[in-house]
Scaffold this motif. Structure first.
Motif, short mmCIF file in Angstrom:
data_model
loop_
_atom_site.label_atom_id
_atom_site.label_comp_id
_atom_site.label_asym_id
_atom_site.label_seq_id
_atom_site.Cartn_x
_atom_site.Cartn_y
_atom_site.Cartn_z
N TRP A 2 13.70 5.26 -4.48
CA TRP A 2 12.59 5.28 -3.53
C TRP A 2 12.79 4.23 -2.44
O TRP A 2 12.58 4.50 -1.25
CB TRP A 2 11.25 5.04 -4.24
N LEU A 3 13.23 3.03 -2.81
CA LEU A 3 13.49 1.98 -1.82
C LEU A 3 14.62 2.37 -0.88
O LEU A 3 14.57 2.08 0.32
CB LEU A 3 13.82 0.65 -2.52
N GLU A 4 15.64 3.02 -1.41
CA GLU A 4 16.75 3.51 -0.58
C GLU A 4 16.22 4.48 0.48
O GLU A 4 16.54 4.38 1.66
CB GLU A 4 17.79 4.20 -1.47
N HIS A 5 15.40 5.41 0.05
CA HIS A 5 14.81 6.38 0.99
C HIS A 5 13.91 5.66 2.01
O HIS A 5 13.99 5.93 3.20
CB HIS A 5 14.00 7.43 0.23
N TYR A 6 13.07 4.75 1.53
CA TYR A 6 12.14 4.04 2.40
C TYR A 6 12.87 3.26 3.49
O TYR A 6 12.48 3.28 4.65
CB TYR A 6 11.30 3.08 1.56
N ASN A 7 13.95 2.59 3.13
CA ASN A 7 14.65 1.72 4.08
C ASN A 7 15.70 2.42 4.93
O ASN A 7 15.98 1.98 6.04
CB ASN A 7 15.31 0.56 3.33
N TYR A 8 16.29 3.50 4.42
CA TYR A 8 17.43 4.12 5.11
C TYR A 8 17.18 5.52 5.64
O TYR A 8 17.94 5.99 6.49
CB TYR A 8 18.65 4.15 4.18
N ALA A 9 16.17 6.21 5.16
CA ALA A 9 15.98 7.61 5.57
C ALA A 9 14.61 7.90 6.16
O ALA A 9 14.49 8.70 7.08
CB ALA A 9 16.22 8.54 4.38
N ARG A 10 13.58 7.27 5.67
CA ARG A 10 12.22 7.57 6.08
C ARG A 10 11.97 7.09 7.51
O ARG A 10 12.19 5.93 7.84
CB ARG A 10 11.23 6.88 5.14
N ALA A 11 11.49 8.00 8.34
CA ALA A 11 11.17 7.64 9.72
C ALA A 11 9.88 6.81 9.74
O ALA A 11 8.88 7.19 9.14
CB ALA A 11 10.98 8.90 10.55
N ARG B 161 0.83 -1.21 0.00
CA ARG B 161 0.00 0.00 0.00
C ARG B 161 0.86 1.25 0.00
O ARG B 161 0.61 2.20 -0.75
CB ARG B 161 -0.92 0.00 1.21
N THR B 162 1.90 1.28 0.83
CA THR B 162 2.81 2.42 0.87
C THR B 162 3.51 2.59 -0.47
O THR B 162 3.65 3.72 -0.96
CB THR B 162 3.84 2.24 2.00
N LEU B 163 3.95 1.51 -1.06
CA LEU B 163 4.60 1.55 -2.37
C LEU B 163 3.67 2.15 -3.41
O LEU B 163 4.07 3.02 -4.19
CB LEU B 163 5.02 0.14 -2.78
N GLN B 164 2.42 1.75 -3.41
CA GLN B 164 1.46 2.29 -4.36
C GLN B 164 1.22 3.78 -4.14
O GLN B 164 1.27 4.57 -5.07
CB GLN B 164 0.13 1.55 -4.26
N GLU B 165 0.96 4.15 -2.89
CA GLU B 165 0.60 5.54 -2.60
C GLU B 165 1.76 6.51 -2.74
O GLU B 165 1.58 7.64 -3.19
CB GLU B 165 0.04 5.65 -1.18
N ASN B 166 2.94 6.09 -2.33
CA ASN B 166 4.07 7.01 -2.28
C ASN B 166 5.04 6.92 -3.46
O ASN B 166 5.93 7.75 -3.57
CB ASN B 166 4.85 6.81 -0.98
N PHE C 248 4.52 7.33 -15.13
CA PHE C 248 5.76 6.86 -15.74
C PHE C 248 5.48 6.62 -17.22
O PHE C 248 4.55 5.89 -17.57
CB PHE C 248 6.24 5.57 -15.06
N LEU C 249 6.29 7.23 -18.06
CA LEU C 249 6.05 7.14 -19.49
C LEU C 249 6.60 5.86 -20.11
O LEU C 249 6.14 5.44 -21.16
CB LEU C 249 6.63 8.37 -20.20
N THR C 250 7.57 5.25 -19.44
CA THR C 250 8.15 4.00 -19.93
C THR C 250 8.42 3.06 -18.77
O THR C 250 8.51 3.49 -17.61
CB THR C 250 9.49 4.24 -20.67
N ASN C 251 8.56 1.80 -19.06
CA ASN C 251 8.93 0.83 -18.03
C ASN C 251 10.32 1.13 -17.49
O ASN C 251 10.59 0.92 -16.30
CB ASN C 251 8.87 -0.59 -18.57
N ALA D 240 13.22 4.67 -11.25
CA ALA D 240 12.71 5.43 -10.10
C ALA D 240 12.55 4.56 -8.85
O ALA D 240 12.50 5.10 -7.73
CB ALA D 240 11.37 6.07 -10.44
N LEU D 241 12.49 3.26 -9.01
CA LEU D 241 12.23 2.39 -7.85
C LEU D 241 13.40 2.33 -6.87
O LEU D 241 13.20 2.45 -5.66
CB LEU D 241 11.86 0.98 -8.31
N ALA D 242 14.61 2.14 -7.34
CA ALA D 242 15.76 1.98 -6.44
C ALA D 242 15.96 3.19 -5.52
O ALA D 242 16.13 3.00 -4.30
CB ALA D 242 17.04 1.69 -7.24
#
Length: 64
Positions: free
Chosen positions: A38-47, A13-18, A25-28, A34-36
């Protein structure tokens, strides 16, 4: 099932919303690129509330 796998469902759900629905996204490749960051931020920076305001990486024990 959501009631058996709540953590994964909440992450989805968080992945979808955020990430997935934040911008078109215009292309795959653009989506892939863009995913890597976002995952870096989610796992290492986001409180995270569940982690006492710390990022998830703070809950991982180092292994030898």
């Amino acid at each position: 099932c959501p009631w058996q796998n709540g953590k994964a469902e909440r992450f989805n759900r968080t992945l979808q919303e955020n990430w997935a629905y934040r911008q078109p996204f215009l292309t795959n490749q653009a989506r892939h690129d863009a995913l890597a960051p976002w995952l870096e931020h989610y796992n290492y920076a986001r409180a995270h509330t569940a982690c006492g305001g710390q990022p998830p990486i703070s809950r991982v024990s180092p292994t030898s």
